[in-house]
Design a protein around this motif. Structure first.
Motif, PDB file in Angstrom:
ATOM      1  N   ASP A 124       0.732  -0.849   0.295  1.00 49.46           N
ATOM      2  CA  ASP A 124      -0.336   0.050   0.291  1.00 49.46           C
ATOM      3  C   ASP A 124       0.802   1.349   0.243  1.00 49.46           C
ATOM      4  N   LEU A 125       2.424   1.237  -0.293  1.00 49.42           N
ATOM      5  CA  LEU A 125       3.033   2.506  -0.695  1.00 49.42           C
ATOM      6  C   LEU A 125       2.012   3.143  -2.052  1.00 49.42           C
ATOM      7  N   GLU A 137       6.327   7.159  -4.056  1.00 48.90           N
ATOM      8  CA  GLU A 137       5.750   7.854  -3.210  1.00 48.90           C
ATOM      9  C   GLU A 137       7.272   8.682  -2.813  1.00 48.90           C
ATOM     10  N   PRO A 138       7.329   9.806  -2.267  1.00 50.19           N
ATOM     11  CA  PRO A 138       8.555  10.483  -1.684  1.00 50.19           C
ATOM     12  C   PRO A 138       8.508  10.537  -0.525  1.00 50.19           C
ATOM     13  N   THR A 139       8.784   9.032   0.510  1.00 49.77           N
ATOM     14  CA  THR A 139       8.259   9.528   1.694  1.00 49.77           C
ATOM     15  C   THR A 139       9.780   9.377   3.164  1.00 49.77           C
ATOM     16  N   ASP A 140       9.479   8.931   4.090  1.00 49.75           N
ATOM     17  CA  ASP A 140      10.098   8.723   4.550  1.00 49.75           C
ATOM     18  C   ASP A 140      10.708   7.554   4.926  1.00 49.75           C
ATOM     19  N   HIS A 141       9.810   5.945   3.755  1.00 49.43           N
ATOM     20  CA  HIS A 141       9.652   5.033   4.188  1.00 49.43           C
ATOM     21  C   HIS A 141      11.187   4.430   3.592  1.00 49.43           C
ATOM     22  N   PRO A 142      12.155   3.545   4.340  1.00 46.25           N
ATOM     23  CA  PRO A 142      13.285   3.359   3.925  1.00 46.25           C
ATOM     24  C   PRO A 142      12.971   2.885   1.691  1.00 46.25           C
ATOM     25  N   LEU A 143      12.475   1.578   1.776  1.00 43.73           N
ATOM     26  CA  LEU A 143      12.025   1.786   0.425  1.00 43.73           C
ATOM     27  C   LEU A 143      12.214   3.235  -0.466  1.00 43.73           C
ATOM     28  N   ALA A 144      11.396   3.913   0.267  1.00 49.17           N
ATOM     29  CA  ALA A 144      11.008   5.076  -1.028  1.00 49.17           C
ATOM     30  C   ALA A 144      12.820   5.697  -0.735  1.00 49.17           C
TER      31      ALA A 144
END
Length: 149
Positions: A100-101, A119-126
């Protein structure tokens, strides 16, 4: 330099005989209501010309899926605007989870899998997609994937 999911995380044996469901190497439909395409999350490898990639599934709206299929074999399809989608592949080496990213699916020339932009978030994959990873991180990913069931 590439790991790939065979199906969206919601796919299961119950759908294999369902007339309104299908799974190919590039597309998936579940019960005629949920639509997915396979694409690549590409991550640059620092100090290298190589790219690490995750083969992932992304859900699309019915309309965007229909449009993607309509243009699937059309030269010039890479001029399509990106499609919004939700990542539907769990990459268990990341925490929090990856399902669900938010993504944008960029169509590429015929014969090439779409590029999946997170989406440019702070999730490690992003973060890894934006900033790149080291060769050591590639080795860590390879070791973690080998340990998965």
């Amino acid at each position: 330099m590439n790991y790939s999911a065979a199906a969206p995380y919601v796919w299961g044996p119950a759908f294999e005989g369902d007339a309104d469901s299908m799974l190919s190497s590039d597309q998936c439909i579940i019960r005629g209501q949920h639509f997915f395409v396979k694409g690549l999350i590409e991550i640059p490898v620092l100090d290298s010309t190589e790219v690490f990639s995750w083969g992932v599934w992304v859900s699309l709206s019915r309309d965007n899926f229909a449009r993607a299929l309509e243009r699937w074999e059309t030269p010039g399809r890479e001029d399509e605007p990106p499609y919004f989608g939700w990542l539907c592949t769990e990459l268990p080496i990341y925490s929090p989870g990856t399902v669900d990213l938010r993504t944008r699916v960029h169509t590429r020339p015929v014969g090439k899998r779409p590029y999946v932009e997170l989406e440019p978030t702070d999730h490690p994959l992003a973060v890894e997609q934006r900033t790149g990873i080291t060769r050591e991180r590639v080795r860590e990913i390879a070791a973690a994937v080998r340990r998965l069931p």
